[in-house]
Design a protein around this motif. Structure first.
Motif, short mmCIF file in Angstrom:
data_model
loop_
_atom_site.label_atom_id
_atom_site.label_comp_id
_atom_site.label_asym_id
_atom_site.label_seq_id
_atom_site.Cartn_x
_atom_site.Cartn_y
_atom_site.Cartn_z
N LEU A 65 36.67 27.39 30.18
CA LEU A 65 37.71 27.36 31.22
C LEU A 65 37.24 28.13 32.46
O LEU A 65 37.34 27.64 33.59
N GLN A 66 36.73 29.33 32.22
CA GLN A 66 36.29 30.16 33.34
C GLN A 66 35.08 29.55 34.03
O GLN A 66 34.98 29.59 35.26
N SER A 67 34.18 28.94 33.23
CA SER A 67 33.02 28.28 33.84
C SER A 67 33.45 27.15 34.75
O SER A 67 32.95 27.01 35.87
N ASP A 68 34.37 26.35 34.26
CA ASP A 68 34.87 25.25 35.08
C ASP A 68 35.45 25.76 36.38
O ASP A 68 35.22 25.21 37.45
N PHE A 69 36.22 26.84 36.28
CA PHE A 69 36.82 27.38 37.49
C PHE A 69 35.75 27.89 38.45
O PHE A 69 35.74 27.56 39.64
N GLN A 70 34.87 28.71 37.91
CA GLN A 70 33.80 29.28 38.73
C GLN A 70 33.03 28.17 39.43
O GLN A 70 32.74 28.24 40.62
N ALA A 71 32.74 27.12 38.68
CA ALA A 71 31.96 26.01 39.25
C ALA A 71 32.76 25.24 40.29
O ALA A 71 32.21 24.75 41.28
N ARG B 35 33.52 37.61 51.99
CA ARG B 35 34.87 37.10 51.74
C ARG B 35 34.89 36.13 50.57
O ARG B 35 35.79 36.17 49.73
N VAL B 36 33.92 35.23 50.53
CA VAL B 36 33.85 34.26 49.43
C VAL B 36 33.73 35.00 48.10
O VAL B 36 34.44 34.70 47.14
N TYR B 37 32.85 36.00 48.09
CA TYR B 37 32.65 36.78 46.87
C TYR B 37 33.95 37.47 46.42
O TYR B 37 34.39 37.34 45.28
N GLU B 38 34.57 38.18 47.36
CA GLU B 38 35.79 38.92 47.03
C GLU B 38 36.91 37.99 46.59
O GLU B 38 37.61 38.24 45.60
N ASN B 39 37.04 36.92 47.34
CA ASN B 39 38.10 35.96 47.08
C ASN B 39 37.96 35.36 45.67
O ASN B 39 38.92 35.31 44.90
N SER C 239 39.49 41.36 32.19
CA SER C 239 39.04 41.44 33.58
C SER C 239 37.73 40.66 33.68
O SER C 239 37.11 40.33 32.67
N VAL C 240 37.31 40.36 34.90
CA VAL C 240 36.04 39.67 35.10
C VAL C 240 34.90 40.45 34.45
O VAL C 240 34.03 39.87 33.80
N ASN C 241 34.92 41.77 34.59
CA ASN C 241 33.82 42.57 34.05
C ASN C 241 33.81 42.56 32.53
O ASN C 241 32.75 42.51 31.91
N GLN C 242 34.99 42.60 31.94
CA GLN C 242 35.06 42.50 30.47
C GLN C 242 34.56 41.13 30.03
O GLN C 242 33.80 41.00 29.07
N PHE C 243 35.00 40.10 30.75
CA PHE C 243 34.55 38.74 30.44
C PHE C 243 33.03 38.63 30.52
O PHE C 243 32.39 38.13 29.60
N ASP C 244 32.45 39.12 31.62
CA ASP C 244 31.00 39.06 31.78
C ASP C 244 30.28 39.78 30.65
O ASP C 244 29.26 39.32 30.14
N LEU D 91 40.43 35.78 42.38
CA LEU D 91 40.98 34.61 41.69
C LEU D 91 40.62 34.64 40.21
O LEU D 91 41.47 34.36 39.35
N SER D 92 39.39 34.99 39.90
CA SER D 92 38.96 35.03 38.50
C SER D 92 39.73 36.10 37.73
O SER D 92 40.17 35.87 36.60
N ASN D 93 39.88 37.25 38.34
CA ASN D 93 40.64 38.31 37.68
C ASN D 93 42.06 37.86 37.36
O ASN D 93 42.59 38.13 36.28
N GLU D 94 42.64 37.18 38.33
CA GLU D 94 44.00 36.71 38.17
C GLU D 94 44.08 35.68 37.02
O GLU D 94 44.95 35.75 36.16
N PHE D 95 43.11 34.78 37.01
CA PHE D 95 43.07 33.75 35.99
C PHE D 95 42.88 34.35 34.60
O PHE D 95 43.57 33.98 33.64
N LEU D 96 42.00 35.33 34.50
CA LEU D 96 41.65 35.90 33.19
C LEU D 96 42.74 36.83 32.66
O LEU D 96 42.74 37.18 31.49
N LYS D 97 43.67 37.20 33.53
CA LYS D 97 44.74 38.11 33.12
C LYS D 97 45.53 37.52 31.95
O LYS D 97 45.99 38.24 31.07
#
Lengths: 155, 155
Positions: A113-119, A22-26, A41-46, A30-36
């Motif tokens: 930005l994404q790092s801060d969120f992820q962290a 659940r933590v992973y999916e959640n 997408s998260v995968n493009q970002f990675d 959230l990251s996908n939504e943020f990166l929109k």
DNA sequence: TCTCATCAGTATACTAGTAAACTTAAATTC
DNA sequence: GAATTTAAGTTTACTAGTATACTGATGAGA
């Protein structure tokens, strides 16, 4: 919920697993939504992050870093190339991938930005707890890689 | 690896995240591989387990348990129905899903095996460590659900 | 009772990955 | 140096999900 095949000793471990999923999916959602807002997408970002760190880099190397197949990388880079975020340059047999000016600018803006969120996901843990958590994860990871190399029959 | 946008305070949290993703992916791959001998994917298995626990159950309820869309459930159940593992029975407006004899037999055989495997992932932790790990995960999970409900602009 | 809103489920078009066959270029070996 | 093998990347068919428009039945309001 009745006891359908779950033994008691397993109970806690299974709860851990469900929670981890659940933590992973959640977090992924959230990251996908943020990166929109950056049309990523998260995968493009990675993928862009891997190129940023390792450029110039071959597609095979990208596939290894992202743990996806070379076919998947080929598809992914096709899309990123169409949006002019990356460039492929054939050098002998290998295509070397680099970020374009546009891609470089974008990822350098988004990464912190994404790092801060992820962290920030782990904010509820103290620094000490984070260390403990990380060490446990490492143990689990190492163990799961060992399993990987063993045959697993129906015992 | 140079310092590209990563701040130092984030470092540990980001390492945790990367490790967590690997554990998740690794375990999923292993489960899929294991379940292949029963002609099941992890997602099919999870669906059958939800039906086992909650049957008779509507498709909407299954969607909630699995956190996928109702469209996804419709596709998934189409496949499971074709293999005669489940049955749909229209009752008024709702279709109630139950396992067939074949599905029931299969999942009752596979569930304990798969549970044992899933649980064995956490074998390297002591019982005490598992409790600690689980509590940390709960904290993180609860926190990520809170984030879910907040608007997230650029910081 | 007619109409309209609601809701479960389906269908369709799309996204993103895999597996495996294929292409092409390089390296190896005779 | 011609033939074979190997390796990087592409392509195609397939799987599994999402989003959205649609279908059809229920139930509520005038």
């Amino acid at each position: 919920m009745r006891n359908n095949g779950f033994t008691e000793e397993n109970q806690l471990s299974l709860l851990i697993w469900l929670r981890l999923v659940r933590v992973y999916e959640n977090s992924n959602d959230l990251s996908n939504e943020f990166l929109k807002q950056f049309d990523l997408s998260v995968n493009q970002f990675d993928t862009l992050v891997q190129i940023l760190i390792h450029q110039p880099v071959s597609q095979m190397e990208i596939a290894e870093h992202l743990t996806i197949t070379k076919g998947g990388v080929s598809h992914m880079l096709g899309r990123l190339e169409k949006e002019e975020l990356i460039e492929r340059k054939q050098d002998w047999k290998v295509k070397y991938i680099t970020l374009t000016e546009k891609g470089q600018t974008l990822i350098e803006k988004v990464l912190p930005l994404q790092s801060d969120f992820q962290a920030s996901l782990f904010d509820p843990l103290t620094d000490e707890e984070k260390k403990v958590f990380y060490n446990m994860l490492k143990k689990i990871h190492r163990h799961s890689q060992d399993v990987n190399r063993l045959p697993r029959g129906v015992q």
